[in-house]
Design an enzyme around this catalytic site. Structure first.
Site, PDB file in Angstrom:
ATOM      1  N   SER A  78      29.969  35.657  52.538  1.00 22.23           N
ATOM      2  CA  SER A  78      29.801  34.700  53.643  1.00 22.23           C
ATOM      3  C   SER A  78      29.599  33.285  53.110  1.00 22.23           C
ATOM      4  O   SER A  78      30.035  32.313  53.721  1.00 22.23           O
ATOM      5  CB  SER A  78      28.631  35.111  54.548  1.00 22.23           C
ATOM      6  OG  SER A  78      27.392  35.024  53.882  1.00 22.23           O
ATOM      7  N   SER A  79      28.960  33.147  51.944  1.00 22.38           N
ATOM      8  CA  SER A  79      28.724  31.821  51.374  1.00 22.38           C
ATOM      9  C   SER A  79      30.030  31.173  50.921  1.00 22.38           C
ATOM     10  O   SER A  79      30.271  29.985  51.173  1.00 22.38           O
ATOM     11  CB  SER A  79      27.754  31.903  50.198  1.00 22.38           C
ATOM     12  OG  SER A  79      26.497  32.413  50.604  1.00 22.38           O
TER      13      SER A  79
ATOM     14  N   CYS B 193      54.433  57.415  39.432  1.00 26.76           N
ATOM     15  CA  CYS B 193      54.049  58.808  39.662  1.00 26.76           C
ATOM     16  C   CYS B 193      54.761  59.390  40.900  1.00 26.76           C
ATOM     17  O   CYS B 193      55.942  59.674  40.849  1.00 26.76           O
ATOM     18  CB  CYS B 193      52.526  58.924  39.773  1.00 26.76           C
ATOM     19  SG  CYS B 193      51.919  60.617  39.541  1.00 26.76           S
TER      20      CYS B 193
ATOM     21  N   GLU C  96      48.124  51.391  35.814  1.00 24.62           N
ATOM     22  CA  GLU C  96      47.044  50.578  36.361  1.00 24.62           C
ATOM     23  C   GLU C  96      45.666  50.968  35.832  1.00 24.62           C
ATOM     24  O   GLU C  96      44.709  50.186  35.935  1.00 24.62           O
ATOM     25  CB  GLU C  96      47.058  50.636  37.898  1.00 24.62           C
ATOM     26  CG  GLU C  96      46.738  51.994  38.504  1.00 24.62           C
ATOM     27  CD  GLU C  96      47.955  52.907  38.668  1.00 24.62           C
ATOM     28  OE1 GLU C  96      47.901  53.804  39.530  1.00 24.62           O
ATOM     29  OE2 GLU C  96      48.940  52.724  37.924  1.00 24.62           O
TER      30      GLU C  96
ATOM     31  N   SER D 284      24.669  35.281  55.486  1.00 21.32           N
ATOM     32  CA  SER D 284      23.699  36.274  55.020  1.00 21.32           C
ATOM     33  C   SER D 284      23.021  35.857  53.729  1.00 21.32           C
ATOM     34  O   SER D 284      22.060  36.502  53.307  1.00 21.32           O
ATOM     35  CB  SER D 284      24.423  37.606  54.783  1.00 21.32           C
ATOM     36  OG  SER D 284      25.310  37.489  53.682  1.00 21.32           O
TER      37      SER D 284
ATOM     38  N   VAL E 228      27.407  36.606  48.677  1.00 21.26           N
ATOM     39  CA  VAL E 228      28.565  35.948  48.068  1.00 21.26           C
ATOM     40  C   VAL E 228      29.676  35.704  49.090  1.00 21.26           C
ATOM     41  O   VAL E 228      30.193  34.590  49.214  1.00 21.26           O
ATOM     42  CB  VAL E 228      29.109  36.796  46.894  1.00 21.26           C
ATOM     43  CG1 VAL E 228      30.388  36.182  46.335  1.00 21.26           C
ATOM     44  CG2 VAL E 228      28.063  36.912  45.796  1.00 21.26           C
TER      45      VAL E 228
ATOM     46  N   HIS F 215      50.349  56.446  35.037  1.00 21.49           N
ATOM     47  CA  HIS F 215      49.659  55.395  35.798  1.00 21.49           C
ATOM     48  C   HIS F 215      49.334  54.208  34.893  1.00 21.49           C
ATOM     49  O   HIS F 215      48.374  54.262  34.122  1.00 21.49           O
ATOM     50  CB  HIS F 215      48.366  55.942  36.419  1.00 21.49           C
ATOM     51  CG  HIS F 215      48.599  56.866  37.560  1.00 21.49           C
ATOM     52  ND1 HIS F 215      48.730  56.427  38.858  1.00 21.49           N
ATOM     53  CD2 HIS F 215      48.758  58.213  37.604  1.00 21.49           C
ATOM     54  CE1 HIS F 215      48.947  57.471  39.662  1.00 21.49           C
ATOM     55  NE2 HIS F 215      48.970  58.553  38.921  1.00 21.49           N
TER      56      HIS F 215
END
Length: 508
Positions: free
Chosen positions: A225-226, A79, A168, A220, A223, A166
């Site tokens: 931080s774990s 584009c 995407e 926390s 997802v 586009h």
């Protein structure tokens, strides 16, 4: 060696999508604003120029020097990127007589690489106010639509292509095929970037970077931080210490449940009960931003105090992910603050520790894939996102222990029923909101004047946009009935049917 594609961002709302589509093709990609051009190294194998909300004729964006890129790297202009390539080489770009926005169809193709396996009539998505009306002599038109003659072109004698649509977005039906043609057939990439590859390379990098140094990480139960914790643990083992703080604003029973989950994963985690400290600092505070700042301030104090109990710590690990990195440096400067980000910004400066962010180049869906490859339970990987300030921004108005207790009970009923009815995984995020109003009701033969709970559930891919979840009426009726009957102090339940935008997912 890690093959990668650089995406030069001119401010398009779709730029992150380009990166995500490439990642889906097992190609590693990085986004850089056109105002902060990256340093190229031997791992860079191709370059993509993004779209833009601006015109190449209005002079709002800087001229990008492509002399060291064209001919040396396979290049794809999308584009605005296509218009910039044409205009900067002597072509003409003029305002469209009719704004070209929406579906169009390929009517002519004259190329066997970029358009391989893409048929005449294939639907593409246009989104531009300018049109390329003339191309330079050594440029060749390789695709057209009914209304756009120069829908795609190639610069002869070099691996440089450009498209006016586009690829995407999902509306471009064969867009992913086109992008794969570019990275595979034009650029010759091996498409070997997978979660396992990421884990192996990142673990090796972390071992080299951290050595025998000690690292602390604020956990926390979420997802990001774990997954960061397990990845670091795989690299440095006992030298990682996680700190999980109970701020009194977690979900019902969450503190103990998460601590148990972490023990089962073999992580070294310290649990800190700081409920009274947080609630005392929130007394009388009603403004949402003031709540966030108070929670952030107390978090820093508690985390810092706990961290100092561990000797010789040199690194602070954070679960930063790629959207946070991208949004911190935008084409026209940082975007307007809608809400303070829940990540604690003051911690690194105060603690004088070096920062390590093992997930900083991953999107949210990729973090989950890496977590699954690491063997993390779906109980953690499948958890809905939960705001850093917790229930503080789901209690509108002043926070009291009574309101927290009521909201925890109502929220637990809502979440447990979603799980029981196999609806939890169909929802991206759900929770209950404590509204600052009371309403008249009747219980038995008595008039009541009690609190109102709002249920909120949304579907989304990454939280940037979201639609309200169309939960079954009978399910909502059952949840409402259970909350009103079981949670003392509530006599009315409502359901939020607002999408983002214009609303946000959280109410504060």
């Amino acid at each position: 060696m890690e093959e990668k594609v650089f995406i030069i961002d001119f401010g398009s709302q779709y730029t992150q999508l380009i990166a995500r589509r490439l990642r889906e093709l097992n190609v590693y990609s990085e986004i850089y604003p056109c105002t902060h051009m990256p340093q190229f190294d031997e791992d860079v194998k191709a370059v993509i120029l993004s779209g833009s909300p601006y015109s190449v004729n209005d002079g709002l964006l800087p001229a990008v020097d492509l002399s060291g890129i064209r001919g040396k790297y396979p290049l794809l202009g999308v584009c605005y990127g296509a218009q910039y390539l044409a205009q900067s080489n002597g072509g003409k770009v003029t305002p469209s007589k009719i704004r070209e926005y929406g579906r169009a169809h390929i009517s002519e193709v004259n190329d066997d690489k970029l358009f391989k396996n893409i048929n005449i009539g294939s639907q593409v998505w246009m989104s531009h106010g300018d049109t390329i009306t003339e191309i330079p002599q050594n440029f060749k038109v390789i695709a057209s639509t009914h209304d756009v003659k120069v829908a795609a072109f190639k610069i002869e004698g070099e691996p440089t292509y450009a498209i006016q649509f586009h690829p995407e977005v999902t509306h471009s039906i064969d867009g992913k095929t086109l992008l794969e043609n570019f990275v595979k057939d034009v650029a010759g990439l091996s498409q070997n970037w997978t979660p396992i590859h990421f884990i192996e390379s990142t673990t090796a990098e972390l071992k080299s970077k951290l050595g025998d140094d000690k690292v602390i990480l604020g956990l926390s139960g979420g997802v990001d931080s774990s997954v960061a914790a397990v990845l670091l643990h795989q690299a440095i083992g006992k030298n990682l210490t996680g700190i999980f703080i109970d701020n009194g604003l977690l979900r019902k029973d969450e503190f103990n449940q998460v601590l148990e989950a972490y023990k089962g994963m073999g992580l070294n985690v310290i649990g800190v009960d700081a409920r009274e400290k947080f609630l005392s600092q929130l007394k009388g505070v009603t403004d949402p931003e003031a709540k966030r700042k108070a929670i952030g301030r107390v978090f820093i104090e508690v985390f810092d105090e706990e961290a100092h109990k561990i000797q010789n710590v040199k690194w602070l690990a954070q679960g930063t992910i790629y959207p946070d990195v991208i949004e911190s440096v935008s084409v026209k400067g940082p975007s307007a603050t809608i809400k303070s980000h829940h990540n604690v910004g003051g911690l690194p400066e105060k603690m004088k520790l070096k920062i390590v962010e093992p997930l900083r180049m991953l999107f949210k869906d990729e973090v989950r894939l890496v977590g699954a490859a690491l063997g993390i339970s779906n109980v953690i990987l499948g958890r809905h996102p939960f705001p850093g300030p917790g229930l503080a921004i789901r209690i509108l108005g002043e926070i009291t222990q009574e309101k927290v207790d009521i909201l925890q009970e109502a929220d637990a009923i809502f979440i447990n029923e979603l799980k029981a009815q196999n609806l939890y995984d169909q929802v991206w995020q759900a929770g209950a909101i404590f509204l600052p109003v009371q309403s008249v009701g009747v219980m038995g033969d008595e008039r009541t004047y009690q609190h109102v709970i709002c249920l909120r559930a949304v579907t989304s891919v990454d939280g940037m946009t979201a639609d309200w979840s169309h939960l079954p009426y009978q399910f909502l009726a059952d949840v409402s009935n259970k909350i009103i009957n079981r949670v003392k102090g509530i006599n009315r339940v409502v359901y939020d049917i607002s999408s983002k935008p214009p609303a946000t997912i959280e109410w504060e």
